[in-house]
Motif scaffolding. Sequence first.
Motif, PDB file in Angstrom:
ATOM      1  N   THR A 126       0.844  -1.194   0.000  1.00 11.84           N
ATOM      2  CA  THR A 126       0.000   0.000   0.000  1.00 11.84           C
ATOM      3  C   THR A 126       0.876   1.239   0.000  1.00 11.84           C
ATOM      4  O   THR A 126       1.857   1.324   0.735  1.00 11.84           O
ATOM      5  CB  THR A 126      -0.916   0.023   1.244  1.00 11.84           C
ATOM      6  N   MET A 127       0.501   2.225  -0.830  1.00 17.00           N
ATOM      7  CA  MET A 127       1.191   3.504  -0.851  1.00 17.00           C
ATOM      8  C   MET A 127       0.676   4.394   0.290  1.00 17.00           C
ATOM      9  O   MET A 127      -0.429   4.187   0.803  1.00 17.00           O
ATOM     10  CB  MET A 127       0.960   4.199  -2.188  1.00 17.00           C
ATOM     11  N   PRO A 128       1.437   5.407   0.695  1.00 15.36           N
ATOM     12  CA  PRO A 128       0.967   6.307   1.757  1.00 15.36           C
ATOM     13  C   PRO A 128      -0.360   6.983   1.435  1.00 15.36           C
ATOM     14  O   PRO A 128      -1.133   7.301   2.348  1.00 15.36           O
ATOM     15  CB  PRO A 128       2.101   7.336   1.868  1.00 15.36           C
ATOM     16  N   ASP A 129      -0.667   7.182   0.140  1.00 14.80           N
ATOM     17  CA  ASP A 129      -1.943   7.808  -0.218  1.00 14.80           C
ATOM     18  C   ASP A 129      -3.107   6.825  -0.213  1.00 14.80           C
ATOM     19  O   ASP A 129      -4.248   7.199  -0.497  1.00 14.80           O
ATOM     20  CB  ASP A 129      -1.850   8.509  -1.580  1.00 14.80           C
ATOM     21  N   GLY A 130      -2.842   5.557   0.094  1.00 15.34           N
ATOM     22  CA  GLY A 130      -3.897   4.553   0.163  1.00 15.34           C
ATOM     23  C   GLY A 130      -4.099   3.758  -1.098  1.00 15.34           C
ATOM     24  O   GLY A 130      -4.903   2.811  -1.116  1.00 15.34           O
ATOM     25  N   SER A 131      -3.405   4.092  -2.181  1.00 14.65           N
ATOM     26  CA  SER A 131      -3.492   3.286  -3.391  1.00 14.65           C
ATOM     27  C   SER A 131      -2.719   1.984  -3.201  1.00 14.65           C
ATOM     28  O   SER A 131      -1.916   1.848  -2.271  1.00 14.65           O
ATOM     29  CB  SER A 131      -2.986   4.063  -4.603  1.00 14.65           C
ATOM     30  N   LEU A 132      -2.971   1.038  -4.101  1.00 20.14           N
ATOM     31  CA  LEU A 132      -2.418  -0.306  -3.975  1.00 20.14           C
ATOM     32  C   LEU A 132      -1.452  -0.564  -5.126  1.00 20.14           C
ATOM     33  O   LEU A 132      -1.730  -0.220  -6.276  1.00 20.14           O
ATOM     34  CB  LEU A 132      -3.562  -1.325  -4.026  1.00 20.14           C
ATOM     35  N   LEU A 133      -0.307  -1.157  -4.816  1.00 19.27           N
ATOM     36  CA  LEU A 133       0.652  -1.568  -5.836  1.00 19.27           C
ATOM     37  C   LEU A 133       0.788  -3.081  -5.831  1.00 19.27           C
ATOM     38  O   LEU A 133       0.737  -3.713  -4.777  1.00 19.27           O
ATOM     39  CB  LEU A 133       2.039  -0.970  -5.574  1.00 19.27           C
ATOM     40  N   PHE A 134       0.959  -3.679  -7.024  1.00 19.26           N
ATOM     41  CA  PHE A 134       1.332  -5.089  -7.081  1.00 19.26           C
ATOM     42  C   PHE A 134       2.196  -5.327  -8.310  1.00 19.26           C
ATOM     43  O   PHE A 134       2.109  -4.621  -9.313  1.00 19.26           O
ATOM     44  CB  PHE A 134       0.112  -6.015  -7.062  1.00 19.26           C
ATOM     45  N   THR A 135       3.064  -6.324  -8.209  1.00 19.64           N
ATOM     46  CA  THR A 135       4.013  -6.623  -9.270  1.00 19.64           C
ATOM     47  C   THR A 135       3.500  -7.731 -10.173  1.00 19.64           C
ATOM     48  O   THR A 135       2.685  -8.571  -9.770  1.00 19.64           O
ATOM     49  CB  THR A 135       5.374  -7.058  -8.706  1.00 19.64           C
ATOM     50  N   ASP A 136       4.008  -7.746 -11.403  1.00 18.55           N
ATOM     51  CA  ASP A 136       3.871  -8.862 -12.331  1.00 18.55           C
ATOM     52  C   ASP A 136       5.276  -9.267 -12.730  1.00 18.55           C
ATOM     53  O   ASP A 136       6.013  -8.471 -13.324  1.00 18.55           O
ATOM     54  CB  ASP A 136       3.059  -8.446 -13.566  1.00 18.55           C
ATOM     55  N   ASP A 137       5.661 -10.499 -12.408  1.00 17.21           N
ATOM     56  CA  ASP A 137       7.044 -10.901 -12.659  1.00 17.21           C
ATOM     57  C   ASP A 137       7.239 -11.570 -14.019  1.00 17.21           C
ATOM     58  O   ASP A 137       8.303 -12.123 -14.293  1.00 17.21           O
ATOM     59  CB  ASP A 137       7.569 -11.798 -11.537  1.00 17.21           C
ATOM     60  N   ASN A 138       6.215 -11.524 -14.882  1.00 17.40           N
ATOM     61  CA  ASN A 138       6.364 -12.042 -16.242  1.00 17.40           C
ATOM     62  C   ASN A 138       6.713 -10.941 -17.231  1.00 17.40           C
ATOM     63  O   ASN A 138       7.635 -11.066 -18.032  1.00 17.40           O
ATOM     64  CB  ASN A 138       5.079 -12.729 -16.697  1.00 17.40           C
ATOM     65  N   ASN A 139       5.972  -9.837 -17.193  1.00 15.66           N
ATOM     66  CA  ASN A 139       6.192  -8.735 -18.131  1.00 15.66           C
ATOM     67  C   ASN A 139       6.911  -7.543 -17.502  1.00 15.66           C
ATOM     68  O   ASN A 139       7.069  -6.502 -18.142  1.00 15.66           O
ATOM     69  CB  ASN A 139       4.866  -8.271 -18.733  1.00 15.66           C
ATOM     70  N   GLY A 140       7.340  -7.685 -16.233  1.00 13.00           N
ATOM     71  CA  GLY A 140       8.156  -6.645 -15.620  1.00 13.00           C
ATOM     72  C   GLY A 140       7.422  -5.377 -15.279  1.00 13.00           C
ATOM     73  O   GLY A 140       7.987  -4.275 -15.357  1.00 13.00           O
ATOM     74  N   VAL A 141       6.154  -5.496 -14.857  1.00  8.17           N
ATOM     75  CA  VAL A 141       5.308  -4.331 -14.593  1.00  8.17           C
ATOM     76  C   VAL A 141       4.940  -4.267 -13.116  1.00  8.17           C
ATOM     77  O   VAL A 141       4.770  -5.289 -12.453  1.00  8.17           O
ATOM     78  CB  VAL A 141       4.013  -4.391 -15.441  1.00  8.17           C
ATOM     79  N   ILE A 142       4.829  -3.052 -12.583  1.00 11.53           N
ATOM     80  CA  ILE A 142       4.143  -2.808 -11.315  1.00 11.53           C
ATOM     81  C   ILE A 142       2.881  -2.028 -11.640  1.00 11.53           C
ATOM     82  O   ILE A 142       2.925  -1.005 -12.337  1.00 11.53           O
ATOM     83  CB  ILE A 142       5.010  -2.024 -10.321  1.00 11.53           C
ATOM     84  N   TYR A 143       1.750  -2.523 -11.132  1.00 15.66           N
ATOM     85  CA  TYR A 143       0.464  -1.872 -11.352  1.00 15.66           C
ATOM     86  C   TYR A 143       0.050  -1.088 -10.113  1.00 15.66           C
ATOM     87  O   TYR A 143       0.382  -1.469  -8.982  1.00 15.66           O
ATOM     88  CB  TYR A 143      -0.618  -2.909 -11.681  1.00 15.66           C
ATOM     89  N   ARG A 144      -0.696  -0.027 -10.349  1.00 13.38           N
ATOM     90  CA  ARG A 144      -1.246   0.796  -9.268  1.00 13.38           C
ATOM     91  C   ARG A 144      -2.758   0.820  -9.387  1.00 13.38           C
ATOM     92  O   ARG A 144      -3.312   1.094 -10.456  1.00 13.38           O
ATOM     93  CB  ARG A 144      -0.698   2.225  -9.344  1.00 13.38           C
ATOM     94  N   VAL A 145      -3.440   0.492  -8.275  1.00 10.28           N
ATOM     95  CA  VAL A 145      -4.900   0.533  -8.224  1.00 10.28           C
ATOM     96  C   VAL A 145      -5.303   1.682  -7.326  1.00 10.28           C
ATOM     97  O   VAL A 145      -4.866   1.769  -6.168  1.00 10.28           O
ATOM     98  CB  VAL A 145      -5.487  -0.782  -7.683  1.00 10.28           C
ATOM     99  N   ASN A 146      -6.139   2.569  -7.843  1.00  9.69           N
ATOM    100  CA  ASN A 146      -6.589   3.730  -7.096  1.00  9.69           C
ATOM    101  C   ASN A 146      -8.104   3.788  -7.107  1.00  9.69           C
ATOM    102  O   ASN A 146      -8.765   3.074  -7.862  1.00  9.69           O
ATOM    103  CB  ASN A 146      -5.994   5.019  -7.700  1.00  9.69           C
ATOM    104  N   TYR A 147      -8.639   4.675  -6.266  1.00 11.71           N
ATOM    105  CA  TYR A 147     -10.101   4.811  -6.194  1.00 11.71           C
ATOM    106  C   TYR A 147     -10.469   6.271  -6.440  1.00 11.71           C
ATOM    107  O   TYR A 147      -9.811   7.188  -5.893  1.00 11.71           O
ATOM    108  CB  TYR A 147     -10.620   4.377  -4.823  1.00 11.71           C
ATOM    109  N   GLY A 148     -11.503   6.484  -7.228  1.00 15.86           N
ATOM    110  CA  GLY A 148     -11.963   7.837  -7.494  1.00 15.86           C
ATOM    111  C   GLY A 148     -11.129   8.500  -8.565  1.00 15.86           C
ATOM    112  O   GLY A 148     -10.346   7.885  -9.274  1.00 15.86           O
ATOM    113  N   GLN A 149     -11.306   9.803  -8.665  1.00 24.78           N
ATOM    114  CA  GLN A 149     -10.613  10.573  -9.711  1.00 24.78           C
ATOM    115  C   GLN A 149      -9.222  11.001  -9.278  1.00 24.78           C
ATOM    116  O   GLN A 149      -8.930  11.126  -8.109  1.00 24.78           O
ATOM    117  CB  GLN A 149     -11.446  11.818 -10.052  1.00 24.78           C
TER     118      GLN A 149
END
Length: 406
Positions: free
Chosen positions: A383-406
């Motif tokens: 979890t980021m300090p702003d409350g968003s969520l991060l998770f990794t993908d170890d196949n394509n080398g990406v970190i995704y961020r999930v947020n809520y609202g605008q």
Amino acid sequence: MKNRNQTTILMGIVLLSALTACDKDHLIGSQIPETNKEPTSASIQGNVFEPALVDATDERIAQLRVPAGFRIAKFADQLGKPRMLTVSAAGDVYVTSREAGTVTLLRDTNADGKADFKQEVAKIKAVHGLTIHDGKMYLVSVKEVYRADIKSDGSLDTPQLLINNLPDGGQHPNRTLGFGPDGLLYITVGSTCNACAEPNAENATILRANPDGSGRMIFASGLRNTIGFGWHPQTKELYGLDHGIDWLGDEQQKEELNVIKPGGFYGWPYIYGDGNYNPHPRPMGDTTYAEILAKTTLPVFSYEAHAAPMGLIFYTGSKFPAEFQNDAFATLRGSWNRTQPSGYKVVRIHFENGKPTRFEDFVTGFLVNNNQAQFGRPVGIATMPDGSLLFTDDNNGVIYRVNYGQ
């Protein structure tokens, strides 16, 4: 062989076979006596299927599914094979690559939701788990635990070796660590095999130690491969997701959500699921399955077999709606030994009055082309300090961020 990605394997298993046996749903004419004074025989069907890897294109990412009000986007990419994550109070993101043996610092300097700063801050062979405690970074490889001071610029001082003799990794070298409400260090140690009697008592356990690595002890045992774990924010109970035994068929052994208590034993390699006997290996000597079952703590919940749970965190941020407070999120890297793939997603574990009640999809859509291909296998989560969520993908080398609202 059906194609390059799918193989169907029929196996007949007799006592002393090199493979383990299977669950009730797949046993044919099975006999599982309480001791080895009678023969055990079983026949099962196992399947191998791995979806093909395709690129994480913008078009595919746009088709990922999240609950209403949420949005998902790339936070960082071109990271090789990123695994586990931790985030500092300042928002610095640290990610390991077991394959490269690196720890990388990522930073979003202009607050646009994407990392624009990247720096390698440590080089440790096979480094995997990491966490921050009292301003210091703790890191674990297969057999070592390190501690490093975090500098004012987010980089790390030279890591100090705390432990150098964790058990061999074998089949499960993915060590993780975390600090409990008691201020002590917890370290996961998977089994060396699919199902066997381990010669080292520290395999298939969670260990506990002082922050300097001293006083190491077995906290809980009989855990085949618990990678993701965490403490419920209210009850302070420790929960872990354990990987089930392979080659028990498509539907078994299911992945386990366990409440992990000091001194607890969780059944592996003899007992699985709701109390099923695993025909191989059988208990040694005159010990019976029933005796082992009597001391086994059974899971509080189970999930689809072979989904491969990796990361587990409890949500205490303020960004998501209030009903997400104190629920858990888990990454499921995905199956390789199931006719229809399971996992390849992020799930939410609902808690009510401090107890888990159900699993629910949170991020899905990485499986494409009628489940014949995939572009993401989630692993680390934070979890980021702003409350968003991060998770990794170890196949394509990406970190995704999930947020809520605008």
